[in-house]
Every structure is written in C-alpha cells, then in structure tokens.
Enzyme design. Structure first.
Site, PDB file in Angstrom:
ATOM      1  N   ASP A 156       0.837  -1.193   0.000  1.00 28.80           N
ATOM      2  CA  ASP A 156       0.000   0.000   0.000  1.00 28.80           C
ATOM      3  C   ASP A 156       0.879   1.252   0.000  1.00 28.80           C
ATOM      4  O   ASP A 156       1.872   1.317   0.720  1.00 28.80           O
ATOM      5  CB  ASP A 156      -0.892   0.002   1.241  1.00 28.80           C
ATOM      6  CG  ASP A 156      -2.055   0.972   1.132  1.00 28.80           C
ATOM      7  OD1 ASP A 156      -2.211   1.603   0.069  1.00 28.80           O
ATOM      8  OD2 ASP A 156      -2.812   1.099   2.110  1.00 28.80           O
ATOM      9  N   HIS A 229      -8.449  -0.608  -9.132  1.00 29.58           N
ATOM     10  CA  HIS A 229      -8.369   0.377  -8.053  1.00 29.58           C
ATOM     11  C   HIS A 229      -7.250   1.368  -8.327  1.00 29.58           C
ATOM     12  O   HIS A 229      -7.415   2.582  -8.130  1.00 29.58           O
ATOM     13  CB  HIS A 229      -8.131  -0.339  -6.718  1.00 29.58           C
ATOM     14  CG  HIS A 229      -7.804   0.570  -5.581  1.00 29.58           C
ATOM     15  ND1 HIS A 229      -8.743   1.353  -4.953  1.00 29.58           N
ATOM     16  CD2 HIS A 229      -6.614   0.842  -4.960  1.00 29.58           C
ATOM     17  CE1 HIS A 229      -8.173   2.064  -3.992  1.00 29.58           C
ATOM     18  NE2 HIS A 229      -6.890   1.770  -3.981  1.00 29.58           N
TER      19      HIS A 229
END
Length: 329
Positions: A156, A229
């Site tokens: 992330d 995403h």
C-alpha cells in the site's frame, strides 16, 4: 556524534513529510459546545508541539510526530476571520452499490512513531489535556504490516510522491497564500470481508488492485473493460497533469473480533483531487464501473480536515484562547 538533526530532536508537529512509521493512532474527536471546552481545546492545540517534544525525548529513535487537522465546522468556531478556500465537510457519496458516509469530526490527531507505546503515551497525555470537553468519535491503532502491505496482502502506498514532488503534491501554495504550507486531509475507516476476499483467486485480486501481489508490479489496464483500483485512484486534470496525494494508510484489526481493516488517510494540496478520486471509486468511471475493491471493503467513516502549519496552528489557537478568555472575563 551525529549531525542529523532528526536524531537529536523530535519531529515538529504538523510535519506532513514525517517518515512513514511502524505504529500510528488516528484519533477523531468533536468539541462540546461550551466555553470551558473551547478554551481547553485552544490551550491544547497551542501546546501540541511542546507535547511532542515532552514525549518524544524519551526515545528520539522512535521519531514521534503528530499532525492536527481541523474540520470545517470547528474551523468556523476557531478562526472565523478566514478559512482555507476548499475546506468543507466531507461530502457523502451515494454509488449504485456502495456508499461513502460522512461522519462527525472536529479535530483529527494523526500520531505516528516507531513504537506503539510512544503513540499511546502521547495520546494519553493529549486526552488528559483536552479533558471532558471533547467526545471521541473514532480511535484506531494502526500498525505496519510486513513490507508495508495491507491486510488484503498488497503493498500500500506505492504511488506516494517523494523528493521535491512531496511538498508539491501535499502543501497548499500561492493559490491560497494565506494558508500556504498547510494541507487538506481526508480520512476513512474501511472494514474488509476477509472471508470473501480469500476466496478470490490471486490473479483476479491482482486485476482488482492493479498490481501483482508478490512483487508489486503495476498492471497496465488501459485496454481493460473495467478499471482497477490503481487506475481509478489516479487523477489526471483536463490539461493532462497527474495529481498525486500522500497516503499514510495503516492496517488495523482485532482477529478475535473478526475485525480487519485499513485506515485511509490522504494529504493533498487540493481537496478536489481526493474528492474526484473517491467519486471515481464509488460512482465509477464510467458511471457504474465502480472500484471492485469496494465489494470487499466497506467505508464506515468519512471526514475532511485542514492541517495548518505549526506556526499557523499556534497562532490561531493562541488568538482563539485569548478571545475566549476575554469573553469569559
């Protein structure tokens, strides 16, 4: 003896570029509508930098830092004379299948350190200073998970700006000169359906995220019928300029309670960049082609704040405290 100032003093409050940490606490509170509560909050905000030094000197290697964000409604109480151009409450989003709620929050305290006990001690003393004039709306203890992965198993924050791109992407500039150096902050707490996610084949997970799972290589989905995403969260303006934000997301959870989540926190020079990103995720681009990650991750909170510079925060807090004392005197 080292010449690195970061090894000799704690990190200043309001340092957007503080290093990503191994532990964090995300604390969102509302301020009660009383003169005593307002005065206590103003005094505390003016002393945040001193509190960072007080706790941070216990272990300089822990690199304690704290960023204070001020919500739109409380900003009006704190500094009604002027406000950042884009500051407003978080705009709830109603998508065809998934929603992004707007929840209460006057102040955000983003507490970071290499040690969770240092974060805890800072929060303990902070809440002691704030007293009963605030209501805790949300409190999340985050941790760094392996090599900066979320609980879904993917790295992330890969697209975070660095070097000279970091201040360019996160700090307000001459477009709002009075608040130059500050940053817009958006937070959301997401809960993951891990049982459902683990049933999804790895190659499908990678298509949803837009990166390979093991080695974090970006997947080109320009010709794919459904954007990932990664692509939906990439914002390009009408002039073809890409606008980055700084994410300091962290996993959190209680395995015994079946709670698994990601706390999203994004710092941006322009609030509209984060708003457009969330619109693309929840509504879709094109409309209806929403972010498939939302089938497994549910947004439970949503708040917008503005983090002024350290000197600006101290000045605003002192002026508000003086005003409150004068009104009470």
């Amino acid at each position: 003896m080292t010449d690195n100032a970061g090894d000799r003093v704690p990190i200043d409050a309001q340092s957007i570029d503080a290093p990503l940490s191994n532990a964090a606490i995300f604390l969102v509170v509302t301020v009660k509508d009383s003169a005593a509560a307002f005065k206590a909050v103003c005094d505390t905000l003016g002393g945040v930098d001193d509190l960072v030094k007080t706790v941070g000197f216990r272990d300089l290697g822990a690199r304690l830092s704290c960023i204070v964000g001020i919500g739109s409604n409380f900003w009006q109480r704190l500094h009604p004379e002027a406000r950042p151009k884009e500051l407003k409450p978080f705009a709830a989003i109603q998508g065809a299948r998934h929603n992004a709620p707007s929840t209460a929050g006057d102040l955000l305290f983003h507490i970071r350190a290499e040690r969770p006990d240092i974060c805890f001690e800072f929060e303990r003393l902070l809440l002691l200073s704030l007293g009963d004039g605030v209501q805790v709306e949300d409190e999340v203890q985050g941790f760094r998970y392996f090599d900066a992965r979320d609980l879904l198993g993917f790295v992330d924050g890969t697209a975070n700006p660095n070097g000279p791109d970091l201040p360019e992407s996160t700090l307000v500039g001459s477009e709002d000169a009075q608040f130059c150096g500050g940053s817009y902050v958006v937070v959301q707490k997401y809960l993951h359906d891990m049982n459902a996610w683990t049933q999804v084949p790895t190659h499908t997970q990678e298509q949803i995220i837009g990166r390979t799972k093991i080695d974090n290589v970006e997947i080109n989905d320009d010709d794919a019928p459904r954007k990932s995403h990664k692509s939906l969260a990439t914002i390009v303006d009408e002039q073809g300029v890409e606008h980055d934000i700084l994410r300091d997301n962290m996993p959190f959870g209680r395995a015994g309670q079946g709670e698994f989540g990601t706390y999203f926190i994004g710092y941006s020079r322009y609030l509209w960049v984060v708003e457009k990103m969330l619109q693309r995720m929840f509504v879709g681009a094109p409309e209806g082609a929403y972010d498939r990650l939302l089938d497994f991750s549910t947004a439970r909170t949503g708040c917008t704040f503005f983090a002024p510079t350290r000197r600006m925060l101290q000045s605003i807090a002192q002026a508000a405290a003086d005003r409150a004392s004068g009104n009470n005197g």
